[in-house]
Design an enzyme around this catalytic site. Structure first.
Site, PDB file in Angstrom:
ATOM      1  N   LEU B  81      41.273  33.146  49.840  1.00  0.00           N
ATOM      2  CA  LEU B  81      41.416  34.543  49.441  1.00  0.00           C
ATOM      3  C   LEU B  81      40.709  35.472  50.428  1.00  0.00           C
ATOM      4  O   LEU B  81      41.092  36.618  50.601  1.00  0.00           O
ATOM      5  CB  LEU B  81      40.810  34.755  48.051  1.00  0.00           C
ATOM      6  CG  LEU B  81      41.423  33.941  46.919  1.00  0.00           C
ATOM      7  CD1 LEU B  81      40.607  34.119  45.653  1.00  0.00           C
ATOM      8  CD2 LEU B  81      42.857  34.372  46.680  1.00  0.00           C
ATOM      9  N   GLY B  82      39.679  34.961  51.016  1.00  0.00           N
ATOM     10  CA  GLY B  82      38.952  35.803  51.953  1.00  0.00           C
ATOM     11  C   GLY B  82      37.946  34.990  52.734  1.00  0.00           C
ATOM     12  O   GLY B  82      37.585  33.879  52.342  1.00  0.00           O
ATOM     13  N   ASP B 197      26.753  49.513  45.157  1.00  0.00           N
ATOM     14  CA  ASP B 197      27.840  49.579  46.124  1.00  0.00           C
ATOM     15  C   ASP B 197      29.164  49.713  45.396  1.00  0.00           C
ATOM     16  O   ASP B 197      30.118  49.005  45.690  1.00  0.00           O
ATOM     17  CB  ASP B 197      27.815  48.346  47.022  1.00  0.00           C
ATOM     18  CG  ASP B 197      28.695  48.518  48.253  1.00  0.00           C
ATOM     19  OD1 ASP B 197      28.977  49.681  48.613  1.00  0.00           O
ATOM     20  OD2 ASP B 197      29.106  47.514  48.838  1.00  0.00           O
TER      21      ASP B 197
END
Lengths: 430, 783
Positions: B81-82, B197
């Site tokens: 996915l990443g 964040d």
């Protein structure tokens, strides 16, 4: 290492003006309803100034400081390089020096000392040798260098924290360091203690926040002759005389030389049309040297400016007709050190709009905090110069004429002289 | 750490994540140039649109099946996915249930290499603690010899993409997302966690378009006394106090970010945006943004109250909950939970004015440590459960209502180390205690599950994934929950402080702009801002505004590139300063055995002609005339050891706590030396300024202070001593760790006053003390 105690923004100042106006200030009131209370007399510029001075006499230097603050003091045995690193790490551009043998204050280390150092090495040695030397060079030796290149020694002026603020302001104008250490004697040890360092910005911010009278200072900077303005004359080939300028292509070193020789702290960077594009300041030299090598001084201003921190907030400009009140409003709002006066391009009488536009952005003058402070305190005080050939402040104060020599013993004499002087004029009770 | 559940490798991103990304608006459909996988998603979503109903469940064909199935535990690994700096994030399917999960695979060597172990631990800790329908869940952690694998909830899409595909949303749709976000944030804040964040990229959407907040890699548990000093996050979403590097306390920065996110959802563009960072920062710091006319009055009001520059004046989650815009169509499961006793002070909350303190009070409730009570076996208690429940009957506790035996059962089962009777007793006891907190947490949890049955079809799926999760470690951090209450006040004070006491950095007025000052035209010289000129002094874009239109394409690109570099440089420099900033202690650290450290100190003091003097609080086996530690027989008898253990607290203090004196000129400097254990095998010698007195003796006669016979010295010294020992009692009450911090702070101020010991000392100069301490440190270091 900061120590914190709870304190509110406003309470960081010695007293809280809006809620507790001191009795001697008839104008200061708790509310902001200036326009809705018609009985309140609008002060003239001069009246406002006088009230601010009264206020400064009623406060001590100590009142300017917050409940809790940080102070970086350097041992004067410290090697210059380490001292610089410490200052950079702690985000300060100057620090009081401490003589640990005698347990006493040993002067201020400021950017100008660094600039003098650069100057010295440039004239006496190569960069390589200089860099090697700097590794071993101790702060206490800077004085020798400064004697050698005939600039004033590290400023030794100081004030007792409980003396009136007005007195401190006068000294603040006189010292070329633009900052004044507060020195007390500790009861337990009988030795000196560096309490903090008063800066021009701090004092002015203190006035701006606590003196409502600042809004009545409605005369323009120009009319008050606050600042230095271009006044070209045939005798000088500098079109901006007496302001020293540089271009993007000037070498940093040449600008550093101007700093040192003229005792100035900033040089406007102009383009071919005389428009201001930037300002190079003495603090920028620190940023540059942070990168390590003294070769950086061979860079052009353009290259050096590109190395400024990315979050540099920008150079502040103002038009020629700004009032002193507006400068105080600005000081309330942000930390400033100087303002570049530029042409606002408004057409004058009989001038075409096209011509006026041509003028827009051109350098007209430079306003430093010293200029503002001097006006508030009273223009009878000489501004201490830092340049080669300038009369060292302390010699000046002691009434002597010998140049470049201000032994430590003279300091007390100088201070005593100032105090006597002030007392004679009845400016503060002894 | 890169996002865990991001479904695909890099793709174009039209919303500027940081200021260097040019397009200020978000035309719909711009993101469709991405992989077919995303197009499919995008279309599926837009066809369904809005809040009406759930999109069809995506088939498993979305991801190419790998050629050879790799298994980790019960999971079959799927597509990547990443890829992040520490490892990969992979999709995985549970072989038995068919559940999709994301696996964050962290290479151990890499994190060791980068000294990141603590950061990963932190992240894991956060995720384990958080149980909320709108927060990405951590199911389990698998540790192998080479990797740490976090098995986390899988959410297939980013809210970011969704906005990109759809453009700006209708208020109703945005409200639904916003409610979910706020409730999740509120939950985090209650558990002392600030995300820090928040941005659309960190807000993921599951298959039913429910928000899942992920990526807690950067967050930091809000610890008392410790401001969140690390500046992180994307500038566009960062609160003014974050970008201006002020010390900030926490929850209010998430509120700001939520405000920006709400703006993005409603307006389809960023509220604060500029190509150049300084300008962007200026806009954020000035709170300059434009509210488009299509917004409803309520939405405008809410946005205005969230995007308030002064963090103290900013609305809190409690305030948002009360806003009209938020309350409309609020699903039942997101209604506020009953207050837990450990989290709230009585008589608090309610009016808008009190909310600031109310939220902070909630915000600092702790979660840091797990109850470590697994010392006795709980099983025998469980067997008695039913009978005991019968015996208790209905019990009413004022702050809990009627106690549900069912929940008590569960408590018994889960709280190892507590027997049934003690749980009942704790519940019935007056005042707050951790059992009561645990009870309420379980009750809240249950209530949340029950509410699912009442929910609309749409919301059912919110719970579906929630129910599927492993049981929450609900008993985590109970102890710190209690402590949190006491801390709230101090945080509040600090929050309003806004770092204004920093040297030479006075606070700037933030509610007025420089341009608003009358009779002036202050301006920032545009050409002096970063990125306006290259190194040759050639302007990137011409600084003269009228020529802007004629600006060539290349110079524009240059400017963008320069800005990119600037950002990169900033990041790099930011990281560099972070890593170079070590932990500062005033004193000396050592790994040697404590007794050796003290021995070394003794020798060094002798070399320097400083006196060694035992502290008087000590009544151990050492003789009374202050004979040093090294004189003790190294082989103590068993009885002595035993005796030592019984009186351990006191002894440890005296054993590693001595006073020293030394003379400079005619001043005698008194200094305490104390050895602390920092962690494991690390010890810290701390120096404390006790005070000075002036001596009339010959200043050169240092030997005086080596002999302990000088009468005049001691009269003074003893009187000081007795004053001091009364203070000792106060000091001894605090824990060693606490004292270390305190005394370090004292040393930091240079002993301006011993605030901790309190009431005894007047202000005294730090300079001589520092001088002596430095001499000692230098000598110790060279020895």
């Amino acid at each position: 290492m900061p120590a914190r105690r709870p304190s509110h923004t406003m309470q960081t100042f010695g007293f809280n003006h809006p809620t507790a106006p001191p009795s001697h200030l008839p104008v200061a009131s708790t509310s902001t309803s200036e326009s809705t209370t018609p009985k309140r007399k609008k002060l003239t510029h001069a009246e406002a100034l006088e009230q601010i001075r009264t206020f400064l006499r009623s406060q001590s230097s100590y009142d300017v400081f917050p409940v809790s603050f940080r102070l970086i003091v350097l041992d004067h045995h410290l090697v210059v390089k380490k001292a610089l690193n410490t200052m950079l790490q702690n985000g300060v551009v100057s620090a009081p020096l401490w003589d640990s043998e005698k347990s006493q204050f040993a002067g201020m280390f400021t950017v100008s000392d660094l600039i003098h150092l650069i100057q010295y090495y440039y004239h006496t040695t190569t960069y390589e040798d200089a860099a090697a030397d700097v590794d071993h060079f101790r702060l206490q030796s800077i004085r020798d260098i400064e004697k050698a290149i005939r600039v004033p020694p590290p400023p030794l002026l100081s004030v007792h924290p409980m003396r009136p603020l007005f007195e401190a302001c006068k000294l603040l104008i006189q010292t070329h360091a633009r900052r004044l250490p507060l020195i007390d004697t500790d009861d337990q040890t009988g030795k000196e203690v560096v309490l903090s360092v008063l800066t021009q910005y701090r004092v002015l911010k203190f006035m701006a926040v606590n003196c409502r009278e600042t809004i009545h200072l409605d005369q323009t900077l120009r009319s008050l002759n606050i600042g230095t303005y271009c006044n070209p004359s045939p005798e000088h080939d500098n079109p901006y005389y007496p302001i020293a300028t540089a271009t993007m292509q000037t070498a940093v070193f040449d600008v550093v030389h101007m700093f040192s020789e003229l005792g100035i702290s900033a040089v406007p960077i102009v383009d071919a049309n005389g428009k201001v594009i930037n300002l190079y300041e003495t603090v920028d030299v620190i940023t540059l040297l942070k990168l390590g090598t003294y070769q950086a001084l061979d860079l052009t201003i353009a290259q050096a400016l590109a190395r400024r921190p990315v979050d540099f907030e920008g150079v502040l400009t103002c038009g020629p007709e700004s009032s002193l009140a507006s400068v105080f409003a600005l000081i309330r709002m942000r930390r400033i050190h100087r303002l570049v006066v530029i042409d606002d391009g408004r057409p004058k009488e009989g001038e075409s709009e096209q011509d006026a536009k041509q003028r827009k952005g051109r350098l007209l003058g430079l306003i430093s905090l010293s200029d503002v402070l001097r006006h508030v305190i009273g223009s009878d005080v000489e501004i201490g110069g830092g340049g080669v050939g300038a009369v060292p402040v302390e010699t000046l104060l002691a009434g002597g004429t010998a140049q470049g020599k201000a032994p430590r013993a003279d300091r007390a004499a100088a201070q005593a002289a100032i105090r006597r002087d002030a007392e004679l004029r009845g400016e503060f009770p002894s | 750490m890169p996002d865990a559940t991001r479904p695909a490798p890099p793709r174009p991103r039209p919303i500027p994540v940081h200021p260097t990304r040019p397009p200020p608006s978000l035309p719909a459909g711009q993101g469709q140039g991405s992989s077919s996988h995303h197009e499919q998603q995008g279309q599926g979503r837009s066809a369904n649109g809005g809040t009406s109903g759930p999109p069809p469940r995506r088939g498993s064909g979305d991801h190419r099946p790998p050629a050879k199935t790799i298994r980790i535990g019960q999971y079959e690994l799927g597509a990547t996915l990443g890829v992040g700096s520490f490892g990969k994030v992979k999709l995985a399917t549970h072989s038995m249930t068919g559940h999709k999960v994301a696996m964050k695979i962290i290479n151990r060597r890499k994190i060791q290499h980068m000294d990141m172990t603590s950061r990963v631990k932190r992240e894991i800790q956060y995720l384990k603690v958080l149980r909320h329908p709108h927060i990405i869940k951590l199911y389990e952690v698998i540790t192998t010899s080479t990797d740490i694998i976090m098995v986390i909830e899988y959410a297939g899409q980013e809210l970011f993409e969704y906005i990109v595909n759809k453009g700006r949303m209708e208020e109703g749709e945005a409200r639904r997302f916003f409610q979910q976000i706020i409730c999740a944030i509120e939950y985090c804040h209650r558990h002392k966690i600030v995300h820090r964040d928040l941005k659309p990229e960190n807000l993921l959407l599951d298959d039913y378009l429910n928000v899942k907040i992920g990526d807690f890699g950067l967050s930091n548990i809000m610890t008392d006394g410790d401001f969140l000093k690390t500046s992180c996050g994307s500038p566009n979403y960062a609160a003014p106090e974050v970008i201006s590097g002020k010390l900030y306390a926490g929850p209010e920065i998430d509120i700001w970010s939520c405000g920006v996110i709400l703006y993005v959802m409603l307006c389809g563009r960023l509220p604060f945006d500029d190509e150049y960072i300084p300008k962007l920062f200026q806009k954020i710091n000035g709170g300059i943004y434009h509210l488009p006319s299509h917004l409803s009055e309520d939405a405008r009001a809410l946005l205005k109250s969230m995007l308030v520059v002064d963090p103290v004046k900013r609305i809190t989650t409690a305030g948002i909950r009360q806003s009209a815009w938020f309350q409309r169509d609020l699903p039942q499961y997101l209604q506020p939970l009953p207050q837990t006793p450990g989290l709230e002070r009585p008589g608090q909350g309610g009016g808008q004015g009190e909310d600031a303190s109310g939220l902070l009070g909630q915000g600092v409730s702790g979660v840091a440590s797990t109850v470590d009570g697994a010392t006795s076996a709980p099983d025998d208690q469980v067997s008695k459960a039913d009978a005991d429940t019968q015996n208790q009957g209905l019990v009413y506790v004022p702050d809990l209502g009627v106690v549900e035996p069912r929940i008590v059962d569960e408590l018994c089962e889960k709280m190892a180390g507590f027997d049934r009777n003690s749980i009942w007793e704790a519940l019935k006891r007056e005042g707050d205690n951790q059992i009561k907190v645990a009870y309420q947490l379980v009750r809240d949890h249950k209530r949340m599950l029950q509410d699912t049955t009442d929910m609309r079809h749409d919301n059912e799926h919110v719970m579906e994934s929630f129910l599927a999760s492993s049981p929450p470690p609900w008993n985590a951090g109970l102890e710190s929950l209690q402590q949190g209450v006491n801390r709230s006040t101090s945080i509040k004070n600090r929050a309003t402080n806004k770092g204004s006491n920093e040297d030479e950095s006075w606070d700037e007025e933030e509610d007025m702009e420089m341009e608003d000052i009358p009779d002036s035209n202050f301006q920032i010289l545009d050409s002096s801002l970063h990125g306006k000129f290259d190194e040759n002094g050639e302007p990137f874009p011409p600084y003269d505004v009228p020529h802007l239109q004629s600006q060539s394409l290349t110079s524009q690109e240059d400017a963008v590139r320069a800005a990119h570099q600037a950002v990169a440089a900033q990041r790099i420099s930011g990281r560099a300063t972070k890593s170079s900033k070590g932990k500062w202690h005033f004193g000396i650290r050592s790994r040697s055995p404590p007794i050796e450290v003290m021995h070394e100190i003794y020798n060094t003091l002798q070399v320097l002609g400083m006196q060694w003097k035992r502290k008087q609080c000590f009544d151990g086996p050492w003789d009374q005339d202050g004979r040093p530690i090294r004189e003790t027989p190294p082989g103590m008898t068993r009885e002595q050891r035993q005796k030592e253990k019984t009186n351990e607290e006191k002894q440890n203090q005296s054993l590693f706590f001595v006073e020293t004196r030394c003379k400079i000129d005619n001043v005698v400097i008194r200094m305490d030396l104390q050895l602390y254990r920092v962690d494991g095998s690390n010890y810290l010698v701390d120096f404390r300024n006790v005070g000075y007195y002036r001596s009339n003796n010959d200043p050169d006669d240092y030997s005086l202070y080596r002999r302990s016979s000088n009468a005049t010295d001691y009269t003074v010294a003893e009187s000081l001593e007795s004053r001091r020992s009364s203070a000792e009692g106060i000091g001894a009450a605090t824990s060693p760790v606490r004292r270390e911090i305190n005394s370090n702070m004292n040393a930091g101020v240079g002993g301006v006053s011993e605030t901790i010991e309190g009431k005894i000392k007047e202000v005294c100069s730090p300079f001589l003390f520092l001088e002596v301490a430095c001499r000692l440190i230098v000598e110790l270091a060279s020895a």
